[in-house]
Design an enzyme around this catalytic site. Structure first.
Site, PDB file in Angstrom:
ATOM      1  N   LYS A 154      11.316 -25.110 -18.512  1.00 21.10           N
ATOM      2  CA  LYS A 154      10.955 -26.371 -17.811  1.00 21.10           C
ATOM      3  C   LYS A 154      12.161 -27.143 -17.376  1.00 21.10           C
ATOM      4  CE  LYS A 154       6.205 -25.344 -19.237  1.00 21.10           C
ATOM      5  NZ  LYS A 154       5.182 -26.062 -20.105  1.00 21.10           N
ATOM      6  N   THR A 182       4.259 -22.893 -22.839  1.00 17.94           N
ATOM      7  CA  THR A 182       5.006 -23.815 -23.338  1.00 17.94           C
ATOM      8  C   THR A 182       6.435 -23.836 -23.740  1.00 17.94           C
ATOM      9  OG1 THR A 182       4.678 -25.253 -25.586  1.00 17.94           O
ATOM     10  CG2 THR A 182       4.079 -22.774 -25.942  1.00 17.94           C
ATOM     11  N   SER A 183       6.895 -25.069 -23.715  1.00 15.28           N
ATOM     12  CA  SER A 183       8.429 -25.153 -24.270  1.00 15.28           C
ATOM     13  C   SER A 183       8.806 -24.807 -25.477  1.00 15.28           C
ATOM     14  CB  SER A 183       9.238 -26.278 -23.827  1.00 15.28           C
ATOM     15  OG  SER A 183       9.102 -26.592 -22.289  1.00 15.28           O
ATOM     16  N   ASP A 207       1.035 -32.092 -18.026  1.00 19.74           N
ATOM     17  CA  ASP A 207       1.118 -33.456 -18.427  1.00 19.74           C
ATOM     18  C   ASP A 207       2.449 -34.083 -17.986  1.00 19.74           C
ATOM     19  OD1 ASP A 207       1.940 -34.397 -21.551  1.00 19.74           O
ATOM     20  OD2 ASP A 207       1.840 -32.349 -20.902  1.00 19.74           O
ATOM     21  N   ASP A 218       1.530 -29.100 -25.581  1.00 19.05           N
ATOM     22  CA  ASP A 218       1.795 -30.576 -26.017  1.00 19.05           C
ATOM     23  C   ASP A 218       1.274 -31.424 -25.065  1.00 19.05           C
ATOM     24  OD1 ASP A 218       2.605 -30.301 -28.524  1.00 19.05           O
ATOM     25  OD2 ASP A 218       4.255 -29.402 -27.881  1.00 19.05           O
ATOM     26  N   ASP A 250      -0.291 -25.663 -20.123  1.00 18.32           N
ATOM     27  CA  ASP A 250       0.929 -26.236 -21.261  1.00 18.32           C
ATOM     28  C   ASP A 250       0.205 -26.453 -22.420  1.00 18.32           C
ATOM     29  OD1 ASP A 250       3.352 -27.427 -22.083  1.00 18.32           O
ATOM     30  OD2 ASP A 250       2.406 -29.501 -21.635  1.00 18.32           O
TER      31      ASP A 250
END
Length: 233
Positions: A155, A123-124, A180, A32, A30
């Site tokens: 996600k 990543t989103s 995370d 961030d 991921d």
């Protein structure tokens, strides 16, 4: 970054009371909160956005981490609001802010130690924002990246992680994910991938999983068969 030649070579072993070794073919990250600490800018942008439209800032912060911005906007936007327009506005705000964006300790060295063909970012964030934040943190963007535009379901759906594994030619059982956020952890677990939690968050989704503070004590060795031995200490 290497392990002693005598290190364990089993699929997954506890090598010490506080150490664990994974043998994998691919490593997915991921962004961030996992590779990049962007907390300050994220909180500032969402605070301004929530204030502008009278949204519940505290609830947004509680639920938005690891989720695509569009999904969060859709959830909290006033009835009848143009979700696409608001998402675009938020994206523009995020892309112009990089103050306080830094790499987690050890992240750069760990990424450099991994074979490029065995690494993907999941990543989103959209592609542009991901590139901006990785650059601001001094990290090289992996050649393989699954961003918001790459999936139809964000996600906690596993689509992003399954897509990344397929792009790398790796079976989900041969992948380890560093995450995370609860939504991302749930996505990785739903994909059937071993998961390492970065930081002290993750909520219930992180229960029972190995956890690291950062990458300062994470090491990797390339075995003769091409697999990666990753040790957490």
């Amino acid at each position: 970054m290497s392990l002693p030649a005598s290190a364990e070579t089993s699929h997954e072993t506890n090598t010490a009371a506080n150490a664990m070794t994974f043998s994998v073919r691919a490593v997915l990250f991921d962004m961030d909160g996992t590779l990049v600490d962007s907390t300050a800018v994220v909180e500032k942008v969402w605070g301004e956005f929530a204030g502008r439209y009278g949204l519940d800032y505290a609830e947004i912060l509680r639920t938005a981490h690891g989720v695509q911005a569009r999904d969060t906007v859709r959830r909290f936007a006033p009835e009848g609001a143009d979700v696409e327009a608001l998402t675009a506005e938020l994206g523009q705000m995020e892309r112009t802010r990089t103050e306080g964006v830094v790499a987690l300790p050890g992240a750069e060295a760990f990424l450099r130690a991994l074979p490029a063909e065995a690494v993907a970012l999941v990543t989103s964030a959209d592609r542009m924002l991901a590139e901006i934040r990785m650059r601001a943190a001094g990290l090289e963007m992996p050649a393989t990246a699954v961003t918001a535009e790459s999936v139809t379901r964000g996600k906690p759906h596993p689509e992003g992680y399954l897509t990344a594994a397929a792009l790398l030619g790796a079976d989900p059982a041969d992948v380890v994910v560093f995450e995370d956020a609860g939504a991302g952890i749930a996505a990785a677990r739903a994909a059937g991938m071993r998961t390492v939690v970065v930081g002290d968050g993750g909520g219930q989704a992180a229960e029972g999983l190995p956890r690291i503070k950062d990458y300062s004590a994470v090491t990797v060795t390339l075995d003769a068969d091409g697999s990666l031995r990753i040790q957490l200490t």
